[in-house]
Design a protein around this motif. Structure first.
Motif, PDB file in Angstrom:
ATOM      1  N   GLN A  76       0.831  -1.198   0.000  1.00 47.45           N
ATOM      2  CA  GLN A  76       0.000   0.000   0.000  1.00 47.45           C
ATOM      3  C   GLN A  76       0.865   1.248   0.000  1.00 47.45           C
ATOM      4  O   GLN A  76       1.867   1.321   0.699  1.00 47.45           O
ATOM      5  CB  GLN A  76      -0.918   0.009   1.232  1.00 47.45           C
ATOM      6  N   TRP A  77       0.461   2.235  -0.794  1.00 48.11           N
ATOM      7  CA  TRP A  77       1.081   3.562  -0.795  1.00 48.11           C
ATOM      8  C   TRP A  77       0.040   4.566  -0.283  1.00 48.11           C
ATOM      9  O   TRP A  77      -1.127   4.512  -0.678  1.00 48.11           O
ATOM     10  CB  TRP A  77       1.480   3.997  -2.213  1.00 48.11           C
ATOM     11  N   THR A  78       0.465   5.451   0.568  1.00 46.28           N
ATOM     12  CA  THR A  78      -0.391   6.543   1.026  1.00 46.28           C
ATOM     13  C   THR A  78       0.317   7.854   0.754  1.00 46.28           C
ATOM     14  O   THR A  78       1.453   8.047   1.189  1.00 46.28           O
ATOM     15  CB  THR A  78      -0.704   6.418   2.528  1.00 46.28           C
ATOM     16  N   ILE A  79      -0.347   8.745   0.033  1.00 47.29           N
ATOM     17  CA  ILE A  79       0.241  10.022  -0.368  1.00 47.29           C
ATOM     18  C   ILE A  79      -0.622  11.159   0.192  1.00 47.29           C
ATOM     19  O   ILE A  79      -1.810  11.259  -0.138  1.00 47.29           O
ATOM     20  CB  ILE A  79       0.316  10.144  -1.905  1.00 47.29           C
ATOM     21  N   TYR A  80      -0.025  11.982   1.040  1.00 48.94           N
ATOM     22  CA  TYR A  80      -0.679  13.199   1.523  1.00 48.94           C
ATOM     23  C   TYR A  80      -0.215  14.352   0.640  1.00 48.94           C
ATOM     24  O   TYR A  80       0.967  14.715   0.658  1.00 48.94           O
ATOM     25  CB  TYR A  80      -0.318  13.472   2.983  1.00 48.94           C
ATOM     26  N   LEU A  81      -1.127  14.897  -0.138  1.00 46.75           N
ATOM     27  CA  LEU A  81      -0.770  15.973  -1.050  1.00 46.75           C
ATOM     28  C   LEU A  81      -0.482  17.263  -0.274  1.00 46.75           C
ATOM     29  O   LEU A  81      -1.089  17.509   0.776  1.00 46.75           O
ATOM     30  CB  LEU A  81      -1.900  16.204  -2.045  1.00 46.75           C
ATOM     31  N   PRO A  82       0.418  18.093  -0.774  1.00 46.13           N
ATOM     32  CA  PRO A  82       0.709  19.357  -0.079  1.00 46.13           C
ATOM     33  C   PRO A  82      -0.478  20.300  -0.158  1.00 46.13           C
ATOM     34  O   PRO A  82      -1.309  20.218  -1.068  1.00 46.13           O
ATOM     35  CB  PRO A  82       1.918  19.904  -0.839  1.00 46.13           C
ATOM     36  N   GLY A  83      -0.543  21.193   0.805  1.00 52.87           N
ATOM     37  CA  GLY A  83      -1.604  22.194   0.820  1.00 52.87           C
ATOM     38  C   GLY A  83      -1.026  23.570   1.082  1.00 52.87           C
ATOM     39  O   GLY A  83       0.197  23.769   1.034  1.00 52.87           O
ATOM     40  N   GLU A  84      -1.892  24.486   1.380  1.00 54.26           N
ATOM     41  CA  GLU A  84      -1.453  25.855   1.614  1.00 54.26           C
ATOM     42  C   GLU A  84      -0.553  25.960   2.841  1.00 54.26           C
ATOM     43  O   GLU A  84       0.367  26.764   2.880  1.00 54.26           O
ATOM     44  CB  GLU A  84      -2.685  26.755   1.788  1.00 54.26           C
ATOM     45  N   ARG A  85      -0.805  25.120   3.848  1.00 52.97           N
ATOM     46  CA  ARG A  85      -0.033  25.182   5.091  1.00 52.97           C
ATOM     47  C   ARG A  85       1.017  24.087   5.188  1.00 52.97           C
ATOM     48  O   ARG A  85       1.883  24.143   6.061  1.00 52.97           O
ATOM     49  CB  ARG A  85      -0.976  25.072   6.290  1.00 52.97           C
ATOM     50  N   THR A  86       0.946  23.073   4.339  1.00 51.46           N
ATOM     51  CA  THR A  86       1.902  21.958   4.369  1.00 51.46           C
ATOM     52  C   THR A  86       2.586  21.869   3.014  1.00 51.46           C
ATOM     53  O   THR A  86       2.051  21.266   2.088  1.00 51.46           O
ATOM     54  CB  THR A  86       1.179  20.635   4.687  1.00 51.46           C
ATOM     55  N   PRO A  87       3.761  22.452   2.864  1.00 42.30           N
ATOM     56  CA  PRO A  87       4.382  22.546   1.549  1.00 42.30           C
ATOM     57  C   PRO A  87       4.965  21.244   1.010  1.00 42.30           C
ATOM     58  O   PRO A  87       5.235  21.146  -0.180  1.00 42.30           O
ATOM     59  CB  PRO A  87       5.498  23.578   1.761  1.00 42.30           C
ATOM     60  N   ALA A  88       5.178  20.261   1.853  1.00 46.59           N
ATOM     61  CA  ALA A  88       5.810  19.011   1.409  1.00 46.59           C
ATOM     62  C   ALA A  88       4.767  17.937   1.135  1.00 46.59           C
ATOM     63  O   ALA A  88       3.684  17.928   1.723  1.00 46.59           O
ATOM     64  CB  ALA A  88       6.803  18.523   2.455  1.00 46.59           C
ATOM     65  N   THR A  89       5.111  17.014   0.230  1.00 50.12           N
ATOM     66  CA  THR A  89       4.308  15.814   0.011  1.00 50.12           C
ATOM     67  C   THR A  89       4.744  14.762   1.018  1.00 50.12           C
ATOM     68  O   THR A  89       5.936  14.457   1.121  1.00 50.12           O
ATOM     69  CB  THR A  89       4.501  15.278  -1.413  1.00 50.12           C
ATOM     70  N   ARG A  90       3.800  14.211   1.755  1.00 50.49           N
ATOM     71  CA  ARG A  90       4.114  13.202   2.768  1.00 50.49           C
ATOM     72  C   ARG A  90       3.717  11.832   2.246  1.00 50.49           C
ATOM     73  O   ARG A  90       2.618  11.649   1.712  1.00 50.49           O
ATOM     74  CB  ARG A  90       3.388  13.508   4.074  1.00 50.49           C
ATOM     75  N   ILE A  91       4.623  10.852   2.432  1.00 50.79           N
ATOM     76  CA  ILE A  91       4.402   9.519   1.882  1.00 50.79           C
ATOM     77  C   ILE A  91       4.606   8.472   2.973  1.00 50.79           C
ATOM     78  O   ILE A  91       5.562   8.544   3.754  1.00 50.79           O
ATOM     79  CB  ILE A  91       5.377   9.234   0.717  1.00 50.79           C
ATOM     80  N   PHE A  92       3.683   7.513   3.010  1.00 51.71           N
ATOM     81  CA  PHE A  92       3.818   6.335   3.869  1.00 51.71           C
ATOM     82  C   PHE A  92       3.600   5.100   2.997  1.00 51.71           C
ATOM     83  O   PHE A  92       2.760   5.111   2.091  1.00 51.71           O
ATOM     84  CB  PHE A  92       2.778   6.335   4.990  1.00 51.71           C
ATOM     85  N   THR A  93       4.325   4.047   3.270  1.00 53.04           N
ATOM     86  CA  THR A  93       4.118   2.791   2.560  1.00 53.04           C
ATOM     87  C   THR A  93       4.032   1.651   3.575  1.00 53.04           C
ATOM     88  O   THR A  93       4.518   1.765   4.701  1.00 53.04           O
ATOM     89  CB  THR A  93       5.257   2.496   1.562  1.00 53.04           C
ATOM     90  N   GLU A 111       7.732   7.805   7.713  1.00 53.14           N
ATOM     91  CA  GLU A 111       7.297   8.830   6.769  1.00 53.14           C
ATOM     92  C   GLU A 111       8.455   9.330   5.904  1.00 53.14           C
ATOM     93  O   GLU A 111       9.581   9.473   6.382  1.00 53.14           O
ATOM     94  CB  GLU A 111       6.693  10.019   7.542  1.00 53.14           C
ATOM     95  N   THR A 112       8.159   9.596   4.646  1.00 54.79           N
ATOM     96  CA  THR A 112       9.087  10.247   3.726  1.00 54.79           C
ATOM     97  C   THR A 112       8.441  11.534   3.238  1.00 54.79           C
ATOM     98  O   THR A 112       7.264  11.546   2.865  1.00 54.79           O
ATOM     99  CB  THR A 112       9.406   9.337   2.524  1.00 54.79           C
ATOM    100  N   ARG A 113       9.198  12.616   3.237  1.00 58.46           N
ATOM    101  CA  ARG A 113       8.679  13.908   2.783  1.00 58.46           C
ATOM    102  C   ARG A 113       9.413  14.316   1.513  1.00 58.46           C
ATOM    103  O   ARG A 113      10.644  14.264   1.454  1.00 58.46           O
ATOM    104  CB  ARG A 113       8.841  14.966   3.878  1.00 58.46           C
ATOM    105  N   LEU A 114       8.639  14.703   0.493  1.00 60.54           N
ATOM    106  CA  LEU A 114       9.197  15.023  -0.814  1.00 60.54           C
ATOM    107  C   LEU A 114       8.921  16.481  -1.171  1.00 60.54           C
ATOM    108  O   LEU A 114       7.902  17.053  -0.764  1.00 60.54           O
ATOM    109  CB  LEU A 114       8.583  14.131  -1.899  1.00 60.54           C
ATOM    110  N   ASP A 115       9.832  17.046  -1.949  1.00 59.97           N
ATOM    111  CA  ASP A 115       9.570  18.336  -2.576  1.00 59.97           C
ATOM    112  C   ASP A 115       8.508  18.087  -3.644  1.00 59.97           C
ATOM    113  O   ASP A 115       8.707  17.276  -4.553  1.00 59.97           O
ATOM    114  CB  ASP A 115      10.854  18.880  -3.205  1.00 59.97           C
ATOM    115  N   PRO A 116       7.358  18.745  -3.575  1.00 61.93           N
ATOM    116  CA  PRO A 116       6.271  18.415  -4.514  1.00 61.93           C
ATOM    117  C   PRO A 116       6.593  18.705  -5.966  1.00 61.93           C
ATOM    118  O   PRO A 116       6.040  18.067  -6.866  1.00 61.93           O
ATOM    119  CB  PRO A 116       5.107  19.296  -4.028  1.00 61.93           C
TER     120      PRO A 116
END
Length: 527
Positions: A76-93, A111-116
């Motif tokens: 399973q991959w879980t991707i939290y997309l960035p928003g106005e207050r959270t600039p990074a993409t957060r990923i869990f697998t 957790e892994t955080r990516l530059d969107p």
């Protein structure tokens, strides 16, 4: 007389409920108040990370590319997309489960955080950021689930104290306009009344909604009586498809943006906040798109599930019933994800008022029992010292947590845990040192130390990088607002220390009132 007895009983209940849970409630209120800005705190604590803004489609595509390269066969991959207050993409697998049905399900990977924009992992100092305050607020740094149980019990005590306090106060609105300085017990009672009445609806709302968010954990028996597995209950309520089994045949996901665009169109233009991709390398892969709750009061986002290989719409979360919708609104009120910057600051100030209400109530309990010239009994001395340790020393510990972020070397191994240790060493260390000082001096000195630590944060920020007085700071409104807030907190703690140090004005003896006319002062003496 009967009404008088009821209010006296309520005053007794109010005083003891507040005392027994007050020290933990103060910590919950203060760290919970900080949690209104947990994304901003995390961003401030990682100044090296300056991501370029990206659209949701770009962030999703770069995340999928990174996952295909680094975790292609995970379950399973879980991707939290960035928003106005959270600039990074957060990923869990999550790793693929053992075929044996009796084997435990593998835990989620870190957790892994990516530059969107680029999909490159964030290279910044390790920190728990605002997430630490948020987790401490309801877990109290205790193992699961004991911290949540303790927080829930204290919240129940708080709700009882609020109800009994309202019944106790006959002149609740008159007390709102009464605040007398330098009069000992009378001043503490005024401060407690004003801080309680000023934000009474907020205090009741935040306490009740906090209980409701974890009510399933506190009262699981109806679910246990009707469902063999909690996952089945979740599926009925939210349309959960996390148990989708792989077929064993290889497959490839369609373009991820097609799923987010179709879901957004079905939701009338609302954006997606999270993607859950099951069995991404399998022919029977699934993509669940979850709606963002930033634009509405209900924090429970709807979801739509698609077939990952064909794009077929498989299912959607059922229309929420009254109970689910109410629970979502309760969670939304408690978390305030919907709030804009101004409303978040209002919630922050109301949270500080709640912290002041609990703190003044604890101090009032000792002030009423401290008799001039009389020897302090053990219980009174113990409560006085616990008040200092909880109320005066915790803010200094929180400041030390933030200050350590700027003082520790950015690439130091284990620095995230060291930041947390700095908070507890400062908190408990100051509490221990305060035992060596007289009570009055201990209050003044520990509050002054907390004020100095908060004032030092903008200075350390200036020395470690672009600071409050740097010309480039004008381009960083977050850091400017953060440092200004630290200065404000330093001023508040310094003001508290100064007021405690100020000489008291002797209060003239009050005329004894007839027994048939109870007032707040007499009822408070019962507590």
């Amino acid at each position: 007389m009967k009404g008088n007895g009821v209010r006296q009983s309520m005053a007794w209940i109010h005083g003891w409920l507040g005392l027994v849970a007050g020290w933990i409630l103060f910590a919950m209120f203060l760290t919970g108040t900080a949690s209104y800005f947990r994304p901003e705190i995390t961003q401030w604590m990682q100044p090296e990370f300056q991501p370029r803004r990206a659209t949701d489609a770009e962030a999703a595509q770069t995340a999928i590319a990174w996952l295909r390269k680094n975790a292609p066969h995970d379950e399973q991959w879980t991707i939290y997309l960035p928003g106005e207050r959270t600039p990074a993409t957060r990923i869990f697998t999550r790793a693929r489960a053992n075929p044996d049905p009796k084997a435990p399900r593998p835990p989620r990977r870190p957790e892994t955080r990516l530059d969107p924009a680029t999909g490159v992992p964030v290279e910044a100092r390790a920190t728990r950021g605002g997430e630490f305050f948020y987790r401490f607020h309801f877990q109290l740094q205790l193992p699961h689930p004991w911290g949540r149980w303790l927080a829930g019990i204290c919240a129940m005590f708080m709700l009882g104290a609020i109800v009994s306090g309202v019944i106790t106060h006959k002149r609740i609105f008159a007390d709102f306009f009464t605040l007398r300085w330098g009069k000992g017990q009378r001043s503490w009672l005024d401060a407690h009344n004003v801080s309680a009445v000023l934000a009474l609806p907020y205090h009741a709302m935040i306490t009740y909604t906090g209980l409701i968010t974890l009510v399933v954990m506190y009262m699981p028996w109806p679910i246990m009586a009707n469902y063999e597995k909690p996952a089945a209950f979740s599926a009925d309520l939210y349309g959960d498809t996390s148990d989708q089994r792989a077929s064993g045949r290889p497959g490839r996901l369609m373009d991820i943006t097609r799923f987010t665009e179709r879901a957004s169109a079905e939701w009338g233009g609302a954006r997606a906040s999270r993607l859950i991709i099951g069995n991404p390398d399998d022919a029977e892969s699934t993509v669940t798109v979850i709606r963002s709750s930033d634009d509405r009061l209900n924090a429970r986002g709807a979801s739509i599930t698609f077939a990952g290989s064909s794009g077929k719409r498989l299912s959607a979360s059922p229309a929420p019933g009254p109970a689910v919708q109410t629970a979502g609104v309760m969670l939304g009120l408690h978390m305030a994800w919907f709030a804009g910057p101004l409303l978040r600051y209002v919630c922050f100030l109301l949270g500080l008022t709640g912290s002041a209400m609990v703190a003044t109530g604890l101090v009032l309990w000792t002030a009423k029992r401290r008799k001039p010239g009389a020897r302090r009994f053990f219980g009174l001395a113990l409560v006085e010292r616990l008040n200092i340790g909880a109320v005066a020393c915790l803010p200094a510990g929180m400041a030390a947590f933030l200050l350590a972020n700027r003082l520790l070397p950015p690439m130091l191994d284990g620095r995230a845990d060291l930041e947390v240790s700095a908070m507890f060493w400062t908190w408990f260390g100051l509490a221990g040192l305060s035992l060596l000082r007289p009570v009055g001096r201990a209050w003044i000195e520990t509050l002054a130390i907390g004020a100095a630590l908060f004032a030092a944060i903008p200075i350390a920020d200036l020395l470690a990088g672009p600071g409050l007085f740097s010309p480039s700071r004008s381009r960083d409104s977050l850091s400017l607002a953060f440092d200004a807030t630290m200065v404000l907190l330093a001023v508040l703690l310094g003001f508290a220390a100064r007021r405690i140090a100020a000489p008291r004005v002797e209060e003239r003896p009050r005329r004894r009132r007839p027994s048939g006319s109870p007032v707040v002062e007499e009822l408070a003496d019962v507590a």
